[in-house]
Write an enzyme that holds these catalytic residues in place. Structure first.
Site, mmCIF file in Angstrom:
data_model
loop_
_atom_site.group_PDB
_atom_site.id
_atom_site.type_symbol
_atom_site.label_atom_id
_atom_site.label_comp_id
_atom_site.label_asym_id
_atom_site.label_seq_id
_atom_site.Cartn_x
_atom_site.Cartn_y
_atom_site.Cartn_z
ATOM 1 N N GLY A 9 0.836 -1.192 0.000
ATOM 2 C CA GLY A 9 0.000 0.000 0.000
ATOM 3 C C GLY A 9 0.868 1.237 0.000
ATOM 4 O O GLY A 9 2.072 1.167 0.262
ATOM 5 N N GLY A 14 -1.008 1.840 6.820
ATOM 6 C CA GLY A 14 -1.072 0.986 8.004
ATOM 7 C C GLY A 14 -0.325 -0.329 7.899
ATOM 8 O O GLY A 14 -0.618 -1.276 8.629
ATOM 9 N N SER A 16 2.825 -1.104 8.770
ATOM 10 C CA SER A 16 3.579 -1.437 9.987
ATOM 11 C C SER A 16 2.653 -1.792 11.141
ATOM 12 O O SER A 16 2.956 -2.681 11.943
ATOM 13 C CB SER A 16 4.503 -0.279 10.378
ATOM 14 N N ASP A 87 8.947 -6.659 7.244
ATOM 15 C CA ASP A 87 8.522 -5.277 7.051
ATOM 16 C C ASP A 87 9.372 -4.618 5.964
ATOM 17 O O ASP A 87 10.509 -5.038 5.709
ATOM 18 C CB ASP A 87 8.680 -4.504 8.371
ATOM 19 N N GLU A 88 8.821 -3.592 5.311
ATOM 20 C CA GLU A 88 9.525 -2.822 4.275
ATOM 21 C C GLU A 88 10.153 -3.746 3.224
ATOM 22 O O GLU A 88 11.312 -3.603 2.820
ATOM 23 C CB GLU A 88 10.597 -1.921 4.899
ATOM 24 N N ALA A 89 9.348 -4.700 2.761
ATOM 25 C CA ALA A 89 9.845 -5.743 1.859
ATOM 26 C C ALA A 89 10.238 -5.221 0.485
ATOM 27 O O ALA A 89 10.928 -5.915 -0.270
ATOM 28 C CB ALA A 89 8.791 -6.842 1.711
ATOM 29 N N HIS A 185 -3.326 13.578 -8.315
ATOM 30 C CA HIS A 185 -2.565 14.520 -7.493
ATOM 31 C C HIS A 185 -1.077 14.183 -7.423
ATOM 32 O O HIS A 185 -0.291 14.994 -6.926
ATOM 33 C CB HIS A 185 -3.200 14.641 -6.101
#
Length: 200
Positions: A9, A14, A16, A87-89, A185
């Site tokens: 995402g 969200g 983490s 995390d943060e793959a 945007h």
């Protein structure tokens, strides 16, 4: 059956919080998990998974040259792992994603990865690209555009209040440097609205 998951995402969706929630759910049932995060992810300190709402906990660090199959194999010999959470793959190397897939296939151990799909210039990260190619299950985590409330599909980098459309792919930062945005945007950020948000 064990699977390789990629939950992705835009910033602020969200990811983490979700990985910390998944770890808590396993551990509340008395099950062991291995939390991993890449070395480059040092926004809240090396080896720390932290959400924007203040929840955090330590994780084992992945160096760029680490063999994740061997790392997880060593951990399995010490304790009975129920899942591996990364995390943060997006910062993983292609080979490391393949090693995670091997863990799933050889050890029937679920591996859940969380991260961004693309960078601030709308280019896929190496780790995210390979996860899209290899994962058994892809899950989009949604958040809203900072300017209009539509679904944010990416993030835009800012410096001194101005959008950045070139530069290094990896630049660690939080809300001061990035905003989740929709495609419209990303191309046409409302800088007046951004200025008002900063003044609030």
């Amino acid at each position: 059956m064990a699977q390789l998951y990629f939950e992705y995402g835009a910033m602020g969706s969200g990811k983490s919080i979700e990985i910390l929630k998944v770890a808590h759910n396993y551990e509340s049932q008395g099950k062991e998990v291995l939390l991993l995060t890449p070395l480059v992810n040092d926004r809240d300190g090396v080896g720390m998974i932290a959400s924007r709402i203040g929840l955090k906990r330590p994780a084992r660090v992945i160096s760029p040259d680490a063999n994740l199959f061997e790392m997880i194999d060593e951990e399995r010999k010490k304790r009975d792992l129920a899942a591996v959470l990364v995390d943060e793959a997006q910062f993983l190397q292609k080979e490391q994603v393949d090693q995670l897939a091997q863990v799933v296939d050889d050890y029937h151990l679920p591996v859940m990865t969380f991260g961004l799909k693309q960078d601030a210039f709308n280019e896929l990260f190496e780790g995210a690209k390979r996860l899209i190619e290899m994962a058994d299950k892809l899950v989009e985590m949604k958040t809203i555009c900072s300017f209009c409330g539509r679904k944010a599909t990416t993030q835009l980098r800012f410096k001194d209040g101005k959008p950045q459309y070139e530069g290094a792919q990896i630049q660690i930062g939080g809300d001061e440097a990035y905003k989740p945005v929709c495609r419209i945007h990303w191309y046409h950020p409302d800088l007046n609205m951004l200025k008002k948000q900063k003044e609030m």
